[in-house]
Design an enzyme around this catalytic site. Structure first.
Site, PDB file in Angstrom:
ATOM      1  CE  LYS A  72      -2.775  -7.836   1.577  1.00 62.13           C
ATOM      2  NZ  LYS A  72      -1.468  -7.176   1.442  1.00 62.13           N
ATOM      3  CB  ALA A 133      -0.472   7.972   2.104  1.00 61.66           C
ATOM      4  N   GLY A 135      -2.445   1.242   1.747  1.00 63.97           N
ATOM      5  CA  GLY A 135      -2.344   0.175   2.742  1.00 63.97           C
ATOM      6  C   GLY A 135      -0.907  -0.246   3.024  1.00 63.97           C
ATOM      7  CE1 TYR A 229       5.338  -8.852  -6.346  1.00 64.05           C
ATOM      8  CE2 TYR A 229       6.008 -10.050  -8.317  1.00 64.05           C
ATOM      9  CZ  TYR A 229       5.097  -9.816  -7.300  1.00 64.05           C
ATOM     10  OH  TYR A 229       3.933 -10.541  -7.253  1.00 64.05           O
TER      11      TYR A 229
HETATM   12  P1  NAP Z   1      -3.273   1.351  -2.270  1.00 62.69           P
HETATM   13  O1  NAP Z   1      -3.683   1.177  -0.849  1.00 62.69           O
HETATM   14  O2  NAP Z   1      -4.314   1.361  -3.322  1.00 62.69           O
HETATM   15  O3  NAP Z   1      -2.419   2.748  -2.372  1.00 62.69           O
HETATM   16  C1  NAP Z   1      -2.021   3.231  -3.619  1.00 62.69           C
HETATM   17  C2  NAP Z   1      -1.093   4.427  -3.451  1.00 62.69           C
HETATM   18  O4  NAP Z   1      -0.633   4.803  -4.766  1.00 62.69           O
HETATM   19  C3  NAP Z   1      -1.746   5.673  -2.857  1.00 62.69           C
HETATM   20  O5  NAP Z   1      -0.798   6.370  -2.089  1.00 62.69           O
HETATM   21  C4  NAP Z   1      -2.107   6.489  -4.113  1.00 62.69           C
HETATM   22  O6  NAP Z   1      -2.171   7.884  -3.896  1.00 62.69           O
HETATM   23  C5  NAP Z   1      -0.908   6.189  -4.995  1.00 62.69           C
HETATM   24  N1  NAP Z   1      -1.219   6.407  -6.398  1.00 62.69           N
HETATM   25  C6  NAP Z   1      -1.995   5.643  -7.204  1.00 62.69           C
HETATM   26  N2  NAP Z   1      -2.047   6.193  -8.447  1.00 62.69           N
HETATM   27  C7  NAP Z   1      -1.305   7.325  -8.405  1.00 62.69           C
HETATM   28  C8  NAP Z   1      -0.981   8.324  -9.355  1.00 62.69           C
HETATM   29  N3  NAP Z   1      -1.432   8.271 -10.624  1.00 62.69           N
HETATM   30  N4  NAP Z   1      -0.160   9.345  -8.966  1.00 62.69           N
HETATM   31  C9  NAP Z   1       0.303   9.419  -7.712  1.00 62.69           C
HETATM   32  N5  NAP Z   1       0.023   8.495  -6.748  1.00 62.69           N
HETATM   33  C10 NAP Z   1      -0.775   7.456  -7.096  1.00 62.69           C
HETATM   34  O7  NAP Z   1      -2.220   0.251  -2.720  1.00 62.69           O
HETATM   35  P2  NAP Z   1      -1.279  -0.695  -1.813  1.00 62.69           P
HETATM   36  O8  NAP Z   1      -2.060  -1.870  -1.377  1.00 62.69           O
HETATM   37  O9  NAP Z   1      -0.568   0.120  -0.796  1.00 62.69           O
HETATM   38  O10 NAP Z   1      -0.234  -1.228  -2.920  1.00 62.69           O
HETATM   39  C11 NAP Z   1       0.603  -0.331  -3.616  1.00 62.69           C
HETATM   40  C12 NAP Z   1       1.603  -1.089  -4.484  1.00 62.69           C
HETATM   41  O11 NAP Z   1       2.393  -1.947  -3.673  1.00 62.69           O
HETATM   42  C13 NAP Z   1       0.976  -1.986  -5.549  1.00 62.69           C
HETATM   43  O12 NAP Z   1       1.720  -1.806  -6.732  1.00 62.69           O
HETATM   44  C14 NAP Z   1       1.166  -3.387  -5.010  1.00 62.69           C
HETATM   45  O13 NAP Z   1       1.297  -4.344  -6.047  1.00 62.69           O
HETATM   46  C15 NAP Z   1       2.465  -3.235  -4.255  1.00 62.69           C
HETATM   47  N6  NAP Z   1       2.606  -4.222  -3.131  1.00 62.69           N
HETATM   48  C16 NAP Z   1       3.718  -5.017  -3.124  1.00 62.69           C
HETATM   49  C17 NAP Z   1       3.891  -5.943  -2.090  1.00 62.69           C
HETATM   50  C18 NAP Z   1       5.093  -6.847  -2.064  1.00 62.69           C
HETATM   51  O14 NAP Z   1       5.077  -7.845  -1.351  1.00 62.69           O
HETATM   52  N7  NAP Z   1       6.135  -6.538  -2.792  1.00 62.69           N
HETATM   53  C19 NAP Z   1       2.931  -6.027  -1.061  1.00 62.69           C
HETATM   54  C20 NAP Z   1       1.821  -5.172  -1.106  1.00 62.69           C
HETATM   55  C21 NAP Z   1       1.665  -4.270  -2.157  1.00 62.69           C
HETATM   56  P3  NAP Z   1      -3.542   8.604  -3.418  1.00 62.69           P
HETATM   57  O15 NAP Z   1      -3.645   8.341  -1.954  1.00 62.69           O
HETATM   58  O16 NAP Z   1      -3.338  10.036  -3.740  1.00 62.69           O
HETATM   59  O17 NAP Z   1      -4.663   7.974  -4.204  1.00 62.69           O
END
Ligand code: NAP
Length: 292
Positions: A72, A133, A135, A229
């Site tokens: 992305k 915090a 993507g 979801y």
């Molecule tokens: P990302 O950029 O990898 O960010 C992950 C986030 O989760 C960071 O804030 C990270 O904190 C936190 N995290 C991970 N493990 C943790 C833990 N053990 N304890 C506390 N915080 C933790 O991921 P993303 O792309 O934003 O996606 C996040 C979620 O959203 C995924 O589950 C994805 O499937 C979902 N999503 C859903 C949709 C939809 O259409 N419904 C779209 C996009 C994403 P740190 O910064 O401290 O590492």
């Protein structure tokens, strides 16, 4: 379903991996509703092959593409233009052919906004707490700024990442009220807030995990959104429900980001009934298949 023929418009998804995507199912719903002659194909892009993939898609007159993990951000350097909101968010999940150009958009933020509207979850004028915090959180912080939330609070395990997002949002709008803190800084959470959970905690199969355990948090929030979801109801949502909050999971976000991409690619709009029918079919597909 229309049979593929010489007039079929081709769309697709670039990612790695792409085996578990629901996007072909979702876009087929739109084609069926409107009798549109389209096909949506997942394309596996091996590491190091993104530029070649984009050039190939251009050469093949592909009308539109989605982009998913891990491309992305990287994809932006291979596009002719990127729209302002995708630029702020720093990620692009949708490519639209505009004349000869491939133009990048981000429909994740608008997908969440449309899902909130659909479920009557307010953003405008509300105090919004974003948990996480990464993507998605960045896209959602910009959505909250654009939709005139009263204030934005970003709580994250790594506070520096929350601060970095806050600085980006402030750079676009100096007047926005934005606070940052760790996951335990619950004094930052205002009464009556909308909480949006964007970490991967609680996702299948580790469904017993939740970024915030403290009841104080749940007693302060009126609306709980989890962008996960699977499962259908996360632990975060369950805790919110127990304290009387209205809850929504991330399936609507997934659905409406696809709706917006389809609109950008085709110029066509689904009416309210068609949108609702599609969402109902997606719920049946995802939850019957994945959860028995
Ligand atoms: P990302 O950029 O990898 O960010 C992950 C986030 O989760 C960071 O804030 C990270 O904190 C936190 N995290 C991970 N493990 C943790 C833990 N053990 N304890 C506390 N915080 C933790 O991921 P993303 O792309 O934003 O996606 C996040 C979620 O959203 C995924 O589950 C994805 O499937 C979902 N999503 C859903 C949709 C939809 O259409 N419904 C779209 C996009 C994403 P740190 O910064 O401290 O590492």
């Amino acid at each position: 379903m229309t049979a593929v023929n010489g007039k079929t418009k081709v769309f697709g998804l670039l990612g790695n991996p792409i085996e578990h995507t629901s996007s072909p199912f979702i876009h087929q719903l739109f084609y069926d509703e409107l009798g549109y002659n389209g096909i949506y194909n997942p394309f596996f892009v091996p590491e190091g092959e993104l530029e070649n993939a984009i050039l190939g898609m251009k050469g093949l007159s592909i009308k539109g593409l989605n982009v998913t993990v891990p491309y992305k951000v990287e994809v932006m350097e291979f596009l002719d233009r990127v729209d302002a909101m995708a630029m702020h968010i720093g990620a692009c999940n949708t490519i639209v052919r505009e004349g000869e150009d491939f133009v990048g958009y981000n429909t994740d933020w608008i997908g969440l906004k449309m899902a909130c509207d659909h479920e009557s979850i307010p953003i405008e004028g509300k105090d919004v707490v974003i948990i996480g915090a990464g993507g998605s959180a960045r896209a959602i912080a910009f959505m909250c700024q654009r939709e005139s939330a009263n204030s934005i609070t970003i709580l994250n395990r790594t506070v520096e990442k929350a601060e970095a997002i806050a600085a980006k949002v402030k750079a676009v709008n100096q007047d926005v009220e934005i606070r940052t803190g760790g996951l335990d800084e619950l004094d930052l959470v205002l009464e009556g807030s909308v909480a949006i959970q964007t970490t991967s905690l609680g996702m299948h199969p580790k469904v017993d995990r939740c970024p915030i355990e403290d009841d104080e948090f749940y007693s302060k929030v009126d609306f709980i959104v989890d962008i996960i979801y699977n499962p259908k109801e996360t632990l975060f949502m369950k805790k919110g429900s127990r304290h009387g909050a209205k809850t929504m999971n991330g399936l609507g976000m997934l659905y409406f980001q696809a709706v917006k991409a389809f609109e950008l690619w085709t110029g066509l709009k689904l009416d309210k009934g068609q949108l609702q029918r599609g969402l109902t079919k997606l719920r049946q597909y995802v939850y019957n298949e994945n959860q028995g």
